[in-house]
Scaffold this motif. Structure first.
Motif, PDB file in Angstrom:
ATOM      1  N   ALA A 247       0.838  -1.201   0.000  1.00 37.73           N
ATOM      2  CA  ALA A 247       0.000   0.000   0.000  1.00 37.73           C
ATOM      3  C   ALA A 247       0.874   1.253   0.000  1.00 37.73           C
ATOM      4  O   ALA A 247       2.075   1.191   0.304  1.00 37.73           O
ATOM      5  N   PRO A 248       0.296   2.414  -0.332  1.00 34.41           N
ATOM      6  CA  PRO A 248       1.091   3.647  -0.351  1.00 34.41           C
ATOM      7  C   PRO A 248       1.718   3.932   1.014  1.00 34.41           C
ATOM      8  O   PRO A 248       1.210   3.517   2.062  1.00 34.41           O
ATOM      9  N   ILE A 249       2.822   4.653   0.991  1.00 33.78           N
ATOM     10  CA  ILE A 249       3.470   5.066   2.236  1.00 33.78           C
ATOM     11  C   ILE A 249       3.288   6.562   2.422  1.00 33.78           C
ATOM     12  O   ILE A 249       3.135   7.311   1.453  1.00 33.78           O
ATOM     13  N   ALA A 250       3.302   6.967   3.673  1.00 37.28           N
ATOM     14  CA  ALA A 250       3.184   8.389   4.003  1.00 37.28           C
ATOM     15  C   ALA A 250       4.576   8.995   3.970  1.00 37.28           C
ATOM     16  O   ALA A 250       5.353   8.858   4.916  1.00 37.28           O
ATOM     17  N   ALA A 251       4.912   9.655   2.874  1.00 35.94           N
ATOM     18  CA  ALA A 251       6.223  10.265   2.718  1.00 35.94           C
ATOM     19  C   ALA A 251       6.078  11.529   1.882  1.00 35.94           C
ATOM     20  O   ALA A 251       5.283  11.558   0.936  1.00 35.94           O
ATOM     21  N   PRO A 252       6.823  12.572   2.200  1.00 31.68           N
ATOM     22  CA  PRO A 252       6.729  13.799   1.408  1.00 31.68           C
ATOM     23  C   PRO A 252       7.242  13.585  -0.005  1.00 31.68           C
ATOM     24  O   PRO A 252       8.083  12.710  -0.243  1.00 31.68           O
TER      25      PRO A 252
ATOM     26  N   LEU B  41      14.031   2.596   3.897  1.00 33.57           N
ATOM     27  CA  LEU B  41      13.521   3.216   5.124  1.00 33.57           C
ATOM     28  C   LEU B  41      12.291   2.443   5.582  1.00 33.57           C
ATOM     29  O   LEU B  41      11.451   2.046   4.769  1.00 33.57           O
ATOM     30  N   ASP B  42      12.163   2.249   6.881  1.00 34.13           N
ATOM     31  CA  ASP B  42      11.066   1.416   7.395  1.00 34.13           C
ATOM     32  C   ASP B  42       9.868   2.293   7.714  1.00 34.13           C
ATOM     33  O   ASP B  42       9.611   2.633   8.874  1.00 34.13           O
ATOM     34  N   LEU B  43       9.115   2.649   6.684  1.00 33.20           N
ATOM     35  CA  LEU B  43       8.010   3.589   6.806  1.00 33.20           C
ATOM     36  C   LEU B  43       6.674   2.861   6.942  1.00 33.20           C
ATOM     37  O   LEU B  43       6.523   1.720   6.520  1.00 33.20           O
ATOM     38  N   GLU B  44       5.708   3.573   7.512  1.00 32.21           N
ATOM     39  CA  GLU B  44       4.360   3.031   7.678  1.00 32.21           C
ATOM     40  C   GLU B  44       3.621   3.031   6.345  1.00 32.21           C
ATOM     41  O   GLU B  44       3.819   3.910   5.501  1.00 32.21           O
ATOM     42  N   ALA B  45       2.746   2.049   6.164  1.00 28.31           N
ATOM     43  CA  ALA B  45       1.868   2.007   4.992  1.00 28.31           C
ATOM     44  C   ALA B  45       0.513   2.603   5.343  1.00 28.31           C
ATOM     45  O   ALA B  45       0.033   2.480   6.476  1.00 28.31           O
ATOM     46  N   ASP B  46      -0.101   3.247   4.372  1.00 25.73           N
ATOM     47  CA  ASP B  46      -1.466   3.736   4.521  1.00 25.73           C
ATOM     48  C   ASP B  46      -2.406   2.640   4.028  1.00 25.73           C
ATOM     49  O   ASP B  46      -2.627   2.485   2.829  1.00 25.73           O
ATOM     50  N   VAL B  47      -2.951   1.864   4.955  1.00 22.10           N
ATOM     51  CA  VAL B  47      -3.806   0.735   4.585  1.00 22.10           C
ATOM     52  C   VAL B  47      -5.287   1.056   4.792  1.00 22.10           C
ATOM     53  O   VAL B  47      -6.125   0.163   4.780  1.00 22.10           O
TER      54      VAL B  47
ATOM     55  N   TRP C  89       2.852 -17.731   2.038  1.00 29.36           N
ATOM     56  CA  TRP C  89       2.680 -16.290   2.228  1.00 29.36           C
ATOM     57  C   TRP C  89       4.016 -15.656   2.609  1.00 29.36           C
ATOM     58  O   TRP C  89       4.657 -16.088   3.567  1.00 29.36           O
ATOM     59  N   LEU C  90       4.415 -14.616   1.876  1.00 38.65           N
ATOM     60  CA  LEU C  90       5.693 -13.961   2.113  1.00 38.65           C
ATOM     61  C   LEU C  90       5.516 -12.448   2.202  1.00 38.65           C
ATOM     62  O   LEU C  90       4.626 -11.866   1.581  1.00 38.65           O
ATOM     63  N   ALA C  91       6.384 -11.820   2.974  1.00 36.70           N
ATOM     64  CA  ALA C  91       6.518 -10.364   3.005  1.00 36.70           C
ATOM     65  C   ALA C  91       7.988 -10.067   3.254  1.00 36.70           C
ATOM     66  O   ALA C  91       8.784 -10.975   3.497  1.00 36.70           O
ATOM     67  N   THR C  92       8.359  -8.804   3.181  1.00 32.17           N
ATOM     68  CA  THR C  92       9.740  -8.440   3.475  1.00 32.17           C
ATOM     69  C   THR C  92       9.839  -7.952   4.917  1.00 32.17           C
ATOM     70  O   THR C  92       8.842  -7.867   5.639  1.00 32.17           O
ATOM     71  N   HIS C  93      11.046  -7.607   5.323  1.00 31.03           N
ATOM     72  CA  HIS C  93      11.246  -7.150   6.700  1.00 31.03           C
ATOM     73  C   HIS C  93      10.782  -5.721   6.905  1.00 31.03           C
ATOM     74  O   HIS C  93      10.742  -5.242   8.048  1.00 31.03           O
ATOM     75  N   LEU C  94      10.411  -5.026   5.843  1.00 31.13           N
ATOM     76  CA  LEU C  94       9.966  -3.643   5.966  1.00 31.13           C
ATOM     77  C   LEU C  94       8.478  -3.611   6.307  1.00 31.13           C
ATOM     78  O   LEU C  94       7.671  -4.320   5.707  1.00 31.13           O
ATOM     79  N   ARG C  95       8.136  -2.761   7.270  1.00 27.56           N
ATOM     80  CA  ARG C  95       6.789  -2.843   7.853  1.00 27.56           C
ATOM     81  C   ARG C  95       5.682  -2.559   6.846  1.00 27.56           C
ATOM     82  O   ARG C  95       4.562  -3.043   6.998  1.00 27.56           O
ATOM     83  N   ARG C  96       5.968  -1.798   5.804  1.00 31.97           N
ATOM     84  CA  ARG C  96       4.893  -1.498   4.852  1.00 31.97           C
ATOM     85  C   ARG C  96       4.372  -2.748   4.159  1.00 31.97           C
ATOM     86  O   ARG C  96       3.192  -2.819   3.820  1.00 31.97           O
TER      87      ARG C  96
END
Length: 211
Positions: free
Chosen positions: A18-23, A31-37, A52-59
């Motif tokens: 999902a999109p991330i909140a970044a300027p 960068l380990d940024l939050e996702a806008d879910v 089921w797989l994901a990466t180590h980044l929280r988004r």
């Protein structure tokens, strides 16, 4: 048993997070940024019983949770490109000479302390081959990043890294790749769909419906 009946297909479902909140203009990389879910709901179109797989980044983990993906295995080798010392800066803040060198050859140049996109292609390709061997014949759903999807397409289509950088990968889009292994023949990749504009829930997707 005929060759046709012994063919083994491993299906990869690559979902960009999902999109991330970044300027605007921020170099995010790893960068380990939050996702806008907000508004993302459980996905009914993804295959049940998948790996089921994901990466180590929280988004990616947050997107997986919003899609209802249960406890994905973490695969750091499927992460986004690292931009090293440039992460957290805006493009305007990067040294002008270094920026010119990078953009003159964006597939092969490495940001200081980071990876080139060619490095990402090598890393992701090795991971896809390893995971395909480990989960042969299964559906593998991976919530990943734009760079990961481009790298996977470079492998599947035999693209040079620079050519793969031209592929657009939207947030919450789905790319489907099949690895086909037939006895007596070299294994091959085929592309079922790229950057499919699924609804936010991924529940009414032509790629999913046709799988």
């Amino acid at each position: 048993m005929t060759a046709a009946t012994s063919t083994m297909v491993t299906r990869w479902w690559l979902v960009r997070h999902a999109p991330i909140a970044a300027p605007p203009g921020l170099i995010t990389g790893q960068l380990d940024l939050e996702a806008d879910v907000g508004g993302v709901t459980a996905a009914g179109g993804l295959p049940p019983g998948a790996v089921w797989l994901a990466t180590h980044l929280r988004r990616t983990r947050q997107t997986a949770a919003a899609l209802g993906i249960p406890a994905p295995r973490i695969e750091p080798d499927l992460a986004e490109q690292s931009f090293g010392d440039w992460q957290g800066l805006t493009y305007d803040a990067v040294d002008a000479d270094a920026s010119r060198r990078f953009w003159s050859a964006p597939a092969s140049e490495r940001p200081p302390g980071g990876e080139s996109f060619a490095d990402v292609v090598a890393r992701v390709s090795a991971a896809l081959e390893r995971l395909t061997a480990a989960h042969a014949g299964r559906d593998v759903v991976a919530v990943v990043h734009a760079g990961t999807v481009r790298a996977a397409l470079a492998l599947a289509l035999g693209l040079e890294p620079e050519a793969a950088l031209r592929v657009q990968v939207d947030t919450l889009s789905l790319t489907r790749l099949d690895h086909v292994a037939t006895p007596g023949h070299p294994p091959a990749w085929r592309v079922a769909g790229v950057n499919h504009p699924c609804p936010r829930s991924l529940s009414r997707c032509a790629i999913c419906d046709g799988a």
